[in-house]
Design a protein around this motif. Sequence first.
Motif, PDB file in Angstrom:
ATOM      1  N   LYS B 184       0.855  -1.194   0.000  1.00  0.00           N
ATOM      2  CA  LYS B 184       0.000   0.000   0.000  1.00  0.00           C
ATOM      3  C   LYS B 184       0.886   1.238   0.000  1.00  0.00           C
ATOM      4  CE  LYS B 184      -4.225  -1.817   0.892  1.00  0.00           C
ATOM      5  NZ  LYS B 184      -4.372  -2.360   2.253  1.00  0.00           N
ATOM      6  N   LEU B 185       0.656   2.124  -0.950  1.00  0.00           N
ATOM      7  CA  LEU B 185       1.577   3.242  -1.144  1.00  0.00           C
ATOM      8  C   LEU B 185       0.993   4.577  -0.705  1.00  0.00           C
ATOM      9  CD1 LEU B 185       2.940   2.188  -4.626  1.00  0.00           C
ATOM     10  CD2 LEU B 185       4.109   2.023  -2.425  1.00  0.00           C
ATOM     11  N   TYR B 186       1.827   5.355  -0.027  1.00  0.00           N
ATOM     12  CA  TYR B 186       1.439   6.690   0.431  1.00  0.00           C
ATOM     13  C   TYR B 186       2.502   7.685  -0.015  1.00  0.00           C
ATOM     14  CZ  TYR B 186      -1.905   4.315   3.437  1.00  0.00           C
ATOM     15  OH  TYR B 186      -2.940   3.550   3.907  1.00  0.00           O
ATOM     16  N   GLY B 187       2.087   8.823  -0.502  1.00  0.00           N
ATOM     17  CA  GLY B 187       3.060   9.823  -0.937  1.00  0.00           C
ATOM     18  C   GLY B 187       2.437  11.199  -0.980  1.00  0.00           C
ATOM     19  N   PRO B 188       3.287  12.230  -1.136  1.00  0.00           N
ATOM     20  CA  PRO B 188       2.757  13.595  -1.156  1.00  0.00           C
ATOM     21  C   PRO B 188       2.005  13.901  -2.452  1.00  0.00           C
ATOM     22  CG  PRO B 188       5.149  13.615  -1.370  1.00  0.00           C
ATOM     23  CD  PRO B 188       4.739  12.191  -1.229  1.00  0.00           C
ATOM     24  N   GLY B 189       1.188  14.945  -2.420  1.00  0.00           N
ATOM     25  CA  GLY B 189       0.438  15.379  -3.589  1.00  0.00           C
ATOM     26  C   GLY B 189       1.345  15.995  -4.636  1.00  0.00           C
ATOM     27  N   THR B 190       0.817  16.183  -5.826  1.00  0.00           N
ATOM     28  CA  THR B 190       1.650  16.539  -6.968  1.00  0.00           C
ATOM     29  C   THR B 190       2.122  17.992  -6.963  1.00  0.00           C
ATOM     30  OG1 THR B 190      -0.359  17.017  -8.180  1.00  0.00           O
ATOM     31  CG2 THR B 190       0.610  14.849  -8.504  1.00  0.00           C
ATOM     32  N   ASP B 191       1.566  18.837  -6.084  1.00  0.00           N
ATOM     33  CA  ASP B 191       1.996  20.235  -6.056  1.00  0.00           C
ATOM     34  C   ASP B 191       3.189  20.420  -5.117  1.00  0.00           C
ATOM     35  OD1 ASP B 191       1.548  22.595  -7.349  1.00  0.00           O
ATOM     36  OD2 ASP B 191       0.287  23.451  -5.783  1.00  0.00           O
ATOM     37  N   SER B 192       3.603  19.319  -4.506  1.00  0.00           N
ATOM     38  CA  SER B 192       4.617  19.435  -3.468  1.00  0.00           C
ATOM     39  C   SER B 192       6.016  19.287  -4.044  1.00  0.00           C
ATOM     40  CB  SER B 192       4.342  18.373  -2.400  1.00  0.00           C
ATOM     41  OG  SER B 192       5.450  17.531  -2.215  1.00  0.00           O
ATOM     42  N   GLY B 193       6.959  20.023  -3.479  1.00  0.00           N
ATOM     43  CA  GLY B 193       8.342  19.935  -3.917  1.00  0.00           C
ATOM     44  C   GLY B 193       8.936  18.581  -3.569  1.00  0.00           C
ATOM     45  N   THR B 194       8.432  17.991  -2.480  1.00  0.00           N
ATOM     46  CA  THR B 194       8.910  16.668  -2.084  1.00  0.00           C
ATOM     47  C   THR B 194       8.604  15.635  -3.170  1.00  0.00           C
ATOM     48  OG1 THR B 194       8.420  17.289   0.183  1.00  0.00           O
ATOM     49  CG2 THR B 194       8.790  14.961  -0.247  1.00  0.00           C
ATOM     50  N   PHE B 195       7.399  15.700  -3.697  1.00  0.00           N
ATOM     51  CA  PHE B 195       6.992  14.813  -4.782  1.00  0.00           C
ATOM     52  C   PHE B 195       7.898  15.008  -5.989  1.00  0.00           C
ATOM     53  CE2 PHE B 195       4.465  14.465  -8.725  1.00  0.00           C
ATOM     54  CZ  PHE B 195       4.112  13.135  -8.677  1.00  0.00           C
ATOM     55  N   GLU B 196       8.141  16.265  -6.296  1.00  0.00           N
ATOM     56  CA  GLU B 196       8.940  16.574  -7.466  1.00  0.00           C
ATOM     57  C   GLU B 196      10.359  16.043  -7.312  1.00  0.00           C
ATOM     58  OE1 GLU B 196       8.101  20.516  -8.745  1.00  0.00           O
ATOM     59  OE2 GLU B 196       9.938  20.581  -9.936  1.00  0.00           O
ATOM     60  N   TYR B 197      10.931  16.270  -6.127  1.00  0.00           N
ATOM     61  CA  TYR B 197      12.309  15.856  -5.913  1.00  0.00           C
ATOM     62  C   TYR B 197      12.435  14.334  -5.908  1.00  0.00           C
ATOM     63  CZ  TYR B 197      17.044  15.773  -4.223  1.00  0.00           C
ATOM     64  OH  TYR B 197      18.378  15.555  -4.128  1.00  0.00           O
ATOM     65  N   PHE B 198      11.509  13.675  -5.243  1.00  0.00           N
ATOM     66  CA  PHE B 198      11.560  12.211  -5.149  1.00  0.00           C
ATOM     67  C   PHE B 198      11.468  11.575  -6.533  1.00  0.00           C
ATOM     68  CE2 PHE B 198       9.657   8.008  -4.585  1.00  0.00           C
ATOM     69  CZ  PHE B 198      10.424   7.477  -3.554  1.00  0.00           C
ATOM     70  N   THR B 199      10.507  12.031  -7.329  1.00  0.00           N
ATOM     71  CA  THR B 199      10.326  11.441  -8.649  1.00  0.00           C
ATOM     72  C   THR B 199      11.554  11.714  -9.524  1.00  0.00           C
ATOM     73  OG1 THR B 199       9.044  13.411  -9.186  1.00  0.00           O
ATOM     74  CG2 THR B 199       7.817  11.417  -8.721  1.00  0.00           C
ATOM     75  N   GLU B 200      12.120  12.920  -9.360  1.00  0.00           N
ATOM     76  CA  GLU B 200      13.289  13.258 -10.157  1.00  0.00           C
ATOM     77  C   GLU B 200      14.457  12.332  -9.803  1.00  0.00           C
ATOM     78  OE1 GLU B 200      14.112  17.430  -9.946  1.00  0.00           O
ATOM     79  OE2 GLU B 200      16.118  17.143 -10.789  1.00  0.00           O
ATOM     80  N   GLN B 201      14.684  12.101  -8.517  1.00  0.00           N
ATOM     81  CA  GLN B 201      15.819  11.303  -8.076  1.00  0.00           C
ATOM     82  C   GLN B 201      15.596   9.809  -8.296  1.00  0.00           C
ATOM     83  OE1 GLN B 201      18.729  12.610  -7.158  1.00  0.00           O
ATOM     84  NE2 GLN B 201      17.738  14.553  -7.635  1.00  0.00           N
ATOM     85  N   ILE B 202      14.379   9.364  -8.089  1.00  0.00           N
ATOM     86  CA  ILE B 202      14.129   7.920  -8.117  1.00  0.00           C
ATOM     87  C   ILE B 202      13.686   7.453  -9.498  1.00  0.00           C
ATOM     88  CG2 ILE B 202      12.706   6.075  -7.175  1.00  0.00           C
ATOM     89  CD1 ILE B 202      14.842   7.105  -5.240  1.00  0.00           C
ATOM     90  N   VAL B 203      12.656   8.108 -10.032  1.00  0.00           N
ATOM     91  CA  VAL B 203      12.135   7.669 -11.331  1.00  0.00           C
ATOM     92  C   VAL B 203      13.005   8.208 -12.465  1.00  0.00           C
ATOM     93  CG1 VAL B 203      10.101   7.667 -12.817  1.00  0.00           C
ATOM     94  CG2 VAL B 203       9.825   7.579 -10.348  1.00  0.00           C
ATOM     95  N   GLY B 204      13.629   9.355 -12.225  1.00  0.00           N
ATOM     96  CA  GLY B 204      14.510   9.905 -13.243  1.00  0.00           C
ATOM     97  C   GLY B 204      13.903  11.095 -13.959  1.00  0.00           C
ATOM     98  N   GLU B 205      12.621  11.329 -13.715  1.00  0.00           N
ATOM     99  CA  GLU B 205      11.975  12.464 -14.355  1.00  0.00           C
ATOM    100  C   GLU B 205      11.038  13.098 -13.349  1.00  0.00           C
ATOM    101  OE1 GLU B 205       8.862  13.347 -17.924  1.00  0.00           O
ATOM    102  OE2 GLU B 205       9.945  11.449 -17.984  1.00  0.00           O
ATOM    103  N   ALA B 206      11.151  14.438 -13.180  1.00  0.00           N
ATOM    104  CA  ALA B 206      10.348  15.121 -12.178  1.00  0.00           C
ATOM    105  C   ALA B 206       8.860  14.955 -12.486  1.00  0.00           C
ATOM    106  CB  ALA B 206      10.718  16.595 -12.123  1.00  0.00           C
TER     107      ALA B 206
END
Lengths: 281, 338
Positions: B184-206
């Motif tokens: 079960k996955l929990y994460g921040p909403g899409t307007d958040s800088g945390t979301f942006e940074y995590f996706t950029e570092q992990i998935v490779g694209e913000a």
Amino acid sequence: MTKLRKIKDVFFKWLFFAATAFGMLSLVVLVVDILYQGLPRLSWEFITNFPSFNPDKAGIKAAILGSVWVIGLTAPMALFLGVATALYLEEYAKKNWFTRLIQTNISNLAGVPSIIYGILGLALFVRAMKLGPSILAGAFTMALLVLPIVVVAAQEAIRAVPQTLRHGAYALGASKWQTIRGIVLPSAAPGILTGMILSLSRAIGETAPLVVVGAFVFVRFAPTDPLDKFTVLPIQIYSWVSQPKAAFHELAASGIIVLLIVLLLMNATAVLLRNKYQKRF
Amino acid sequence: MKKFGSVLLTLALAGSVLAGCGQNAQQAPTASAGDQANNAAQAPAEQEEKTEELSGEVLIAGSSTVYPITIIAAEKFMEENPGVNVSVASTGTGGGFKKWQVGETDINNASSKIKDSVIEEAKKHGIEPLELTVAYDALTVVVNKENDFVDSMTVEELKKIWEPNSTVKLWSDVREGWPKEEIKLYGPGTDSGTFEYFTEQIVGEAKSSRTDYTPSEDDNVLVQGVAGDKYSLGYFGYAYYAENSDKLKAVPIVNPETKEAVMPSDEAIENGTYKPLGREIWIYPSKQALKKPQVAAFVKFYMENAAEYAKEAGYTPLPAEKYDVERKELEEALKALQ
């Protein structure tokens, strides 16, 4: 046959009781939980302190004053516009397709999510009218938000005034305006006030539209001007709830208690006003 | 007397509306939090050397991650400069930049770097950013306290879970040997800088992420979600983990260079071994706003004390020499504006 009828009778009685109890019980649980969390931090300092990064010194002075300012400006705007609209629709407008169109629109507007009003307020009041994220912009937005509710309530109250009263006034030679001012409005006042109370109760608990309009959270000054920046109680509460430290969650609960008390006081005042009006007629 | 009934109805309705609001506050409190902030509240009252009285306002919006540091700076600054009103809103990095780029705020708190599109939009309104790093944060991946099988995760495993169209449904899809239980996955909403940074570092694209997870702008909702579900996984800023470490387990992340699993901690962030989820957080004053003496004074004050305030808010301060670099940048920008 009779037996089944009786069983049904008892069954439905208890079904309805259970439905009522369900609502009441959840309310009681919520209130008790809030009191349990919030009472320890509720003190005079909590009311008179500005927000702080230190939970032991944090208070809701700015939020209370902000809420009072916003509601204080919203109420007269919504009352005037709402009652005027209702009077036009009920007393003056012809019952044609155009009136029905307006009527349908007003009813629909009452169901529009509040954040839409926030977006409208941001574009219209904050940016186009250049009011900035100010109390006045917030109050305008709130007035728009509650207007449909006020209009509908006022219309119903005006409609409930017996035609015979109006006819009596006309028979004595009163003009339309004299009739409205002397007969219709005083008789409808209690109903109109009920609508106002309901709508302001909604406004005082609203967060989303004011967040969009640009209300701040951390405000450490008392607003003195309608163009000042501001925060309101629900926004202050919301921001504390989302803080990492648990002490802030307790502050949020204390804030909720205050908001509840403010609301009950507002309603009590309105009830007193209403009863006073009522006795005259 | 008949009207009394409708009054009761009004009260009941109003009450239920409020009770609805109250639901948000249902987070269970943990004891003794906030005690440490107790003593630190008293700011040193050495304002004698102040030459002239500042006045006016400083308007700040943006990231909820940076908010706790900025309000400390705001409060202490106002203690020394009672004529200035510093107001702070917590809107999320993206929402804050939308206000900042049109000049509605002076400073934006940000937990992800300013985007080119924002810089361009700001330019149209005659606004230029100045980027100042205020602290480090560790994006923390958390699992339930009772989760006993996860002892570390690699970036590839996280990517497998979080990338768009991810096929991961069970823990066993992530690594062999992990239980066949739904993740079960929990994460921040899409307007958040945390979301942006995590996706950029992990998935490779913000901002590129799977969408079938439970998002919330309120990190405490994520904390509650992960704490209440044995097979859950979530991510948010370190401060929320630190306050809830009795309810959650942080996952050590394997550093892609050294191949060693590293727990998020002050030391790991500072010495750069917590990679790639250690991040900087920023404030972006606009150069135009810095022309106002109260804004310039506030930003200077903020950067002089950023280490102390970052620590107090639960973040990792930058090394002293990095703060010197940031301060020098600020000085030069201020000089250029004169």
